[in-house]
Motif scaffolding. Structure first.
Motif, PDB file in Angstrom:
ATOM      1  N   SER A  44       0.764  -1.167  -0.041  1.00  0.00           N
ATOM      2  CA  SER A  44       0.122   0.055   0.095  1.00  0.00           C
ATOM      3  C   SER A  44       1.014   1.424   0.068  1.00  0.00           C
ATOM      4  O   SER A  44       1.246   1.470   1.045  1.00  0.00           O
ATOM      5  CB  SER A  44      -0.926  -0.145   1.348  1.00  0.00           C
ATOM      6  N   THR A  45       1.273   1.974  -1.122  1.00  0.00           N
ATOM      7  CA  THR A  45       2.184   2.719  -1.379  1.00  0.00           C
ATOM      8  C   THR A  45       1.853   3.891  -1.956  1.00  0.00           C
ATOM      9  O   THR A  45       0.998   3.861  -2.800  1.00  0.00           O
ATOM     10  CB  THR A  45       3.580   1.915  -2.143  1.00  0.00           C
ATOM     11  N   GLY A  46       2.526   5.013  -1.872  1.00  0.00           N
ATOM     12  CA  GLY A  46       2.624   6.222  -2.877  1.00  0.00           C
ATOM     13  C   GLY A  46       3.270   5.943  -4.254  1.00  0.00           C
ATOM     14  O   GLY A  46       2.927   6.990  -5.074  1.00  0.00           O
ATOM     15  N   ARG A  47       3.969   5.163  -4.015  1.00  0.00           N
ATOM     16  CA  ARG A  47       4.674   4.987  -5.282  1.00  0.00           C
ATOM     17  C   ARG A  47       4.089   4.557  -6.632  1.00  0.00           C
ATOM     18  O   ARG A  47       2.980   3.955  -6.282  1.00  0.00           O
ATOM     19  CB  ARG A  47       5.846   3.896  -5.269  1.00  0.00           C
ATOM     20  N   GLY A  48       4.481   4.720  -7.687  1.00  0.00           N
ATOM     21  CA  GLY A  48       3.467   4.208  -8.955  1.00  0.00           C
ATOM     22  C   GLY A  48       3.846   2.856  -8.988  1.00  0.00           C
ATOM     23  O   GLY A  48       4.743   2.167  -8.383  1.00  0.00           O
ATOM     24  N   PHE A  49       2.883   2.337  -9.837  1.00  0.00           N
ATOM     25  CA  PHE A  49       2.978   0.815 -10.214  1.00  0.00           C
ATOM     26  C   PHE A  49       4.588   0.143 -10.580  1.00  0.00           C
ATOM     27  O   PHE A  49       4.979  -0.632  -9.924  1.00  0.00           O
ATOM     28  CB  PHE A  49       2.113   0.318 -11.156  1.00  0.00           C
ATOM     29  N   ASP A  50       5.129   0.788 -11.579  1.00  0.00           N
ATOM     30  CA  ASP A  50       6.604   0.292 -11.757  1.00  0.00           C
ATOM     31  C   ASP A  50       7.486   0.280 -10.710  1.00  0.00           C
ATOM     32  O   ASP A  50       8.421  -0.555 -10.946  1.00  0.00           O
ATOM     33  CB  ASP A  50       7.052   1.356 -12.968  1.00  0.00           C
ATOM     34  N   GLU A  51       7.455   1.216  -9.886  1.00  0.00           N
ATOM     35  CA  GLU A  51       8.219   1.238  -8.611  1.00  0.00           C
ATOM     36  C   GLU A  51       7.985   0.390  -7.436  1.00  0.00           C
ATOM     37  O   GLU A  51       8.942   0.121  -6.778  1.00  0.00           O
ATOM     38  CB  GLU A  51       8.291   2.780  -8.098  1.00  0.00           C
ATOM     39  N   ALA A  52       6.606  -0.240  -7.644  1.00  0.00           N
ATOM     40  CA  ALA A  52       6.197  -0.884  -6.485  1.00  0.00           C
ATOM     41  C   ALA A  52       6.445  -2.267  -6.919  1.00  0.00           C
ATOM     42  O   ALA A  52       6.738  -3.123  -5.782  1.00  0.00           O
ATOM     43  CB  ALA A  52       4.867  -0.631  -6.117  1.00  0.00           C
ATOM     44  N   VAL A  53       6.140  -2.842  -7.867  1.00  0.00           N
ATOM     45  CA  VAL A  53       5.994  -4.278  -8.378  1.00  0.00           C
ATOM     46  C   VAL A  53       7.195  -4.964  -8.294  1.00  0.00           C
ATOM     47  O   VAL A  53       6.962  -6.278  -7.828  1.00  0.00           O
ATOM     48  CB  VAL A  53       5.402  -4.370  -9.736  1.00  0.00           C
ATOM     49  N   PRO A  54       8.342  -4.469  -8.571  1.00  0.00           N
ATOM     50  CA  PRO A  54       9.442  -5.431  -8.182  1.00  0.00           C
ATOM     51  C   PRO A  54       9.651  -6.112  -6.693  1.00  0.00           C
ATOM     52  O   PRO A  54      10.221  -6.967  -6.431  1.00  0.00           O
ATOM     53  CB  PRO A  54      10.780  -4.600  -8.630  1.00  0.00           C
ATOM     54  N   PHE A  55       9.254  -5.176  -5.760  1.00  0.00           N
ATOM     55  CA  PHE A  55       9.173  -5.625  -4.277  1.00  0.00           C
ATOM     56  C   PHE A  55       7.968  -6.535  -4.220  1.00  0.00           C
ATOM     57  O   PHE A  55       8.415  -7.598  -3.391  1.00  0.00           O
ATOM     58  CB  PHE A  55       9.190  -4.438  -3.523  1.00  0.00           C
ATOM     59  N   GLY A  56       7.175  -6.317  -4.586  1.00  0.00           N
ATOM     60  CA  GLY A  56       6.086  -7.465  -4.804  1.00  0.00           C
ATOM     61  C   GLY A  56       6.343  -8.693  -5.005  1.00  0.00           C
ATOM     62  O   GLY A  56       6.501  -9.649  -4.715  1.00  0.00           O
ATOM     63  N   GLU A  57       7.229  -8.554  -6.225  1.00  0.00           N
ATOM     64  CA  GLU A  57       7.770  -9.993  -6.704  1.00  0.00           C
ATOM     65  C   GLU A  57       8.833 -10.521  -5.941  1.00  0.00           C
ATOM     66  O   GLU A  57       8.886 -11.769  -5.922  1.00  0.00           O
ATOM     67  CB  GLU A  57       8.111  -9.697  -8.340  1.00  0.00           C
ATOM     68  N   LYS A  58       9.452  -9.808  -5.573  1.00  0.00           N
ATOM     69  CA  LYS A  58      10.748 -10.315  -4.529  1.00  0.00           C
ATOM     70  C   LYS A  58      10.025 -11.115  -3.325  1.00  0.00           C
ATOM     71  O   LYS A  58      10.475 -12.057  -2.997  1.00  0.00           O
ATOM     72  CB  LYS A  58      11.540  -8.985  -3.834  1.00  0.00           C
ATOM     73  N   LEU A  59       8.860 -10.554  -2.854  1.00  0.00           N
ATOM     74  CA  LEU A  59       8.150 -11.275  -1.628  1.00  0.00           C
ATOM     75  C   LEU A  59       7.250 -12.381  -2.141  1.00  0.00           C
ATOM     76  O   LEU A  59       6.618 -13.179  -1.182  1.00  0.00           O
ATOM     77  CB  LEU A  59       7.346 -10.243  -1.007  1.00  0.00           C
ATOM     78  N   GLY A  60       7.258 -12.490  -3.465  1.00  0.00           N
ATOM     79  CA  GLY A  60       6.287 -13.734  -3.961  1.00  0.00           C
ATOM     80  C   GLY A  60       4.815 -13.299  -3.900  1.00  0.00           C
ATOM     81  O   GLY A  60       3.852 -14.143  -3.711  1.00  0.00           O
ATOM     82  N   LEU A  61       4.214 -11.818  -4.020  1.00  0.00           N
ATOM     83  CA  LEU A  61       3.017 -11.616  -3.794  1.00  0.00           C
ATOM     84  C   LEU A  61       2.313 -11.730  -5.160  1.00  0.00           C
ATOM     85  O   LEU A  61       2.542 -11.428  -5.975  1.00  0.00           O
ATOM     86  CB  LEU A  61       2.801 -10.009  -3.189  1.00  0.00           C
ATOM     87  N   ASN A  62       1.070 -12.552  -4.904  1.00  0.00           N
ATOM     88  CA  ASN A  62       0.076 -12.280  -5.883  1.00  0.00           C
ATOM     89  C   ASN A  62      -1.376 -11.930  -5.340  1.00  0.00           C
ATOM     90  O   ASN A  62      -2.288 -12.061  -5.876  1.00  0.00           O
ATOM     91  CB  ASN A  62      -0.096 -14.085  -6.664  1.00  0.00           C
ATOM     92  N   THR A  63      -1.225 -10.889  -4.526  1.00  0.00           N
ATOM     93  CA  THR A  63      -2.456 -10.518  -3.884  1.00  0.00           C
ATOM     94  C   THR A  63      -2.689  -8.984  -4.284  1.00  0.00           C
ATOM     95  O   THR A  63      -1.944  -8.399  -4.945  1.00  0.00           O
ATOM     96  CB  THR A  63      -2.192 -10.452  -2.402  1.00  0.00           C
ATOM     97  N   PRO A  64      -3.743  -8.533  -4.152  1.00  0.00           N
ATOM     98  CA  PRO A  64      -4.102  -6.902  -4.437  1.00  0.00           C
ATOM     99  C   PRO A  64      -3.021  -6.233  -4.304  1.00  0.00           C
ATOM    100  O   PRO A  64      -2.312  -6.497  -3.128  1.00  0.00           O
ATOM    101  CB  PRO A  64      -5.477  -6.718  -3.963  1.00  0.00           C
ATOM    102  N   MET A  65      -2.847  -4.961  -4.887  1.00  0.00           N
ATOM    103  CA  MET A  65      -1.620  -3.853  -4.539  1.00  0.00           C
ATOM    104  C   MET A  65      -2.289  -2.736  -4.624  1.00  0.00           C
ATOM    105  O   MET A  65      -3.079  -2.396  -5.485  1.00  0.00           O
ATOM    106  CB  MET A  65      -0.630  -4.185  -5.376  1.00  0.00           C
TER     107      MET A  65
END
Length: 249
Positions: A44-65
């Motif tokens: 749940s971030t102020g960042r844009g999608f492109d700046e956030a998604v790599p960290f979600g991928e690092k954690l293996g998240l497949n949940t809403p963002m």
């Protein structure tokens, strides 16, 4: 044993990420433990999608963002569910304020992110704008900007550091984002934990079942949280997962 909290909504900068802009091994370990126990973990971030998604991928998240402070809700990575846009005339006015006061600005659009280095007025009517921001360490100028923005109306004004202002459409914030995610997942706001450090986390911290401020959080955020944890450099998220989210072993 059923979990009391089923969604963990994490701010990124100053919360999930250390001051070196990475995720510590200990924090990652506990996040993965929470996921294994059935907890939905949502960036749940102020960042844009492109700046956030790599960290979600690092954690293996497949949940809403939730990105851009709630202007964008993703059903899963790369699958957009909802987007709120700022009016183009408002973006033009906010850019004009940046010029008048001589402050650094940035603007997130669906098509890319812009600041004074790559700003192109021709994009104003072409792009779809999701967030605008200012940065200045001059308290007086920041206050004047705040006053001007408030007179414009129809805006949600927060920050992600004491030196910036972040602007979304009125009513769009991380709390509204988490409510939408709850609807997608079929859970209640009372079953959520929201963690953050800045004013753009405040609405979510106040609305969640458990609102958590990082040890490094701005004072107003700490004062409105249910719990203040350790800092982003001291695995504050790991402590919350261990002591408040996972059942005691």
């Amino acid at each position: 044993m059923e979990l009391k909290y089923k969604l963990l909504a994490l701010d990124m900068d100053g919360t999930l990420l250390t001051d070196q802009h990475d995720i510590s091994p200990e924090t990652e370990r506990w996040i993965r433990k929470a996921m294994q126990a059935g907890v939905h973990v949502c960036l749940s971030t102020g960042r844009g999608f492109d700046e956030a998604v790599p960290f979600g991928e690092k954690l293996g998240l497949n949940t809403p963002m939730i990105t851009a402070n709630g202007s964008e809700i993703w059903r899963s990575p790369y699958e957009l569910y909802h987007r709120d846009l700022l009016d183009k005339a408002v973006i033009a006015r906010m850019h004009g304020l940046a010029q008048r006061y001589g402050v650094w600005f940035w603007a997130y659009s669906v098509e890319g992110s812009y600041n004074e280095k790559n700003w192109d007025p021709a994009l104003l009517d072409v792009n779809q704008w999701v967030k605008f921001g200012y940065h200045t360490e001059d308290d007086d100028i920041r206050h004047k900007l705040m006053m001007e923005l408030q007179t414009m109306g129809g805006l949600e004004i927060t920050n992600s550091s004491p030196y910036n202002l972040e602007i979304n459409p009125a009513g769009v914030n991380k709390a509204s984002g988490i409510r939408t995610v709850c609807e997608l997942l079929g859970i209640q706001m009372s079953e959520t934990v929201a963690v953050g450090d800045s004013l753009n986390d405040l609405a979510a911290i106040q609305a969640a079942g458990l609102g958590v401020a990082m040890g490094n959080a701005q004072l107003a955020v700490q004062e409105n949280a249910d719990v203040v944890t350790a800092s982003n450099n001291d695995d504050g998220i790991a402590w919350i997962i261990r002591d408040y989210i996972l059942p005691k072993e």
